[in-house]
Design an enzyme around this catalytic site. Structure first.
Site, PDB file in Angstrom:
ATOM      1  N   HIS A 101      15.475 -70.876  -4.501  1.00  0.00           N
ATOM      2  CA  HIS A 101      15.153 -72.449  -3.991  1.00  0.00           C
ATOM      3  C   HIS A 101      14.062 -72.562  -5.832  1.00  0.00           C
ATOM      4  CE1 HIS A 101      17.310 -73.439  -1.058  1.00  0.00           C
ATOM      5  NE2 HIS A 101      17.445 -71.832  -0.574  1.00  0.00           N
ATOM      6  N   TYR A 156      12.224 -61.496  -0.154  1.00  0.00           N
ATOM      7  CA  TYR A 156      10.734 -62.416  -0.107  1.00  0.00           C
ATOM      8  C   TYR A 156       9.112 -62.269  -0.476  1.00  0.00           C
ATOM      9  CZ  TYR A 156      12.557 -66.723   2.394  1.00  0.00           C
ATOM     10  OH  TYR A 156      12.717 -67.466   2.713  1.00  0.00           O
TER      11      TYR A 156
END
Length: 353
Positions: A56, A326
């Site tokens: 993203h 992450y």
């Protein structure tokens, strides 16, 4: 689906679901599958773009608030459901690891949120506009990456490897069918965003319930003609969002859906029946946007396992290692320069055009 259509759809997933593996991660067996291996696979698919998220990559920061209506306290003791406004930092994005890719692609539209509660707790969410995910496990995601990796000679996936993967993973074919036929929102503002994974709500008495949630817009839904996506301006989704926020706040209602006995709570590829009980627990209001170079969202890892008291993860294997990927992505880009994004001009100037 013809082979051409199937490969086209696979390519869309490479840009969307593949990049959205920031939303998956493998950590069930660290000796075989860890966050570096997954992050490496994402970089291989879309190339290395220093300073950007590995998934993203194209996004826009937003700010606003969430205000519970008190109803959620019957399900969870989380303070976020108190009828008081909670500050929110968020991010809209499109799927894929290419930060300058055009918006006219059949990929995930995503909304990530970070809520900071008065007691210092945080709740982070990473949501997509699809109610199901293409794969059920981190291992399956890595297999998907390998099967659909572009062949250096052609720049396209090997159709035989793709076919073999789909034969072993009918859940991925089901997602392809959903992506092909489901209406696609014409704007970030009128899309619904889903938790996809299941979570546990814990009330004041310690009773637990399995839930999923969605953020449903007040802006009326309008579908885009998928056949015209490639003809759209490169940043049409983000330009539209900036223009709308320059005129008025945008709002979504947080809808909690309750599982019933037998509903899958550890498989993100399987939707729950449409007749499950749902409760409106509050309203998200977004008031402003900022490019990532200057916005507050750039260094936030929207790790959905960061949860307040009263909310806990389920046993969904996709949740177990999301924080690891992450963190790996953040660590890599944190040591890299913050390059200008495709939206890298002042939002007020862009929205005033």
């Amino acid at each position: 689906m013809s082979l051409v259509l199937r490969l086209s759809a696979i390519g869309a997933i490479l840009l969307g679901a593949g990049a959205a593996f920031t939303y998956v991660a493998g950590w069930l067996a660290p000796q075989r599958l860890g966050p570096d291996r997954i992050t490496d696979a994402l970089e291989k698919h879309d190339g290395l773009h220093p300073g950007f998220r590995r998934a993203h990559a194209k996004g826009l920061c937003v700010e606003g608030s969430f205000q519970g209506n008190g109803t959620g306290l019957t399900l969870s003791r989380a303070a976020v459901f108190e009828p008081e406004p909670i500050p929110v930092i968020g991010r809209f994005s499109t799927g894929g690891g290419q930060p300058y890719a055009p918006d006219g692609r059949l990929v995930f539209h995503a909304l990530a949120l970070s809520l900071v509660l008065p007691n210092g707790e945080q709740w982070r969410m990473a949501m997509d506009n699809a109610p199901i995910f293409p794969v059920a496990t981190p291992q399956a995601f890595l297999a998907f990456q390998l099967a659909t990796a572009p062949d250096p000679r052609t720049g396209k996936p090997d159709p035989n490897r793709v076919a073999e993967f789909l034969a072993r993973h009918p859940e991925t074919q089901a997602f392809l069918d959903w992506q092909r036929y489901a209406p696609l929102a014409a704007s970030f503002a009128n899309g619904t965003y889903y938790s996809i994974n299941t979570f546990r709500f814990v009330d004041a008495m310690g009773e637990q319930r399995f839930v999923r949630w969605s953020f449903v817009p007040e802006t009326p839904f309008e579908a885009i003609d998928k056949a015209t996506l490639a003809e759209r301006p490169a940043n049409f989704l983000f330009d539209d969002l900036l223009a709308r926020l320059s005129e008025a706040p945008l709002r979504w209602h947080m809808i909690i859906t309750l599982a019933e006995s037998g509903d899958p709570v550890d498989d993100a590829t399987r939707a729950w029946p449409a007749d499950r009980s749902s409760i409106d627990v509050g309203t998200l209001t977004l008031t402003r946007a900022a490019i990532e170079e200057t916005g507050a969202c750039r260094n936030i890892t929207f790790d959905p396992t960061i949860l307040p008291s009263g909310v806990a993860p389920s046993d969904d294997p996709l949740l177990a290692a999301r924080s690891a990927v992450y963190a790996t992505s953040l660590a890599r880009r944190d040591g890299e320069p913050a390059e200008p994004s495709a939206l890298g001009r002042d939002p007020a100037a862009r929205s005033a055009r």
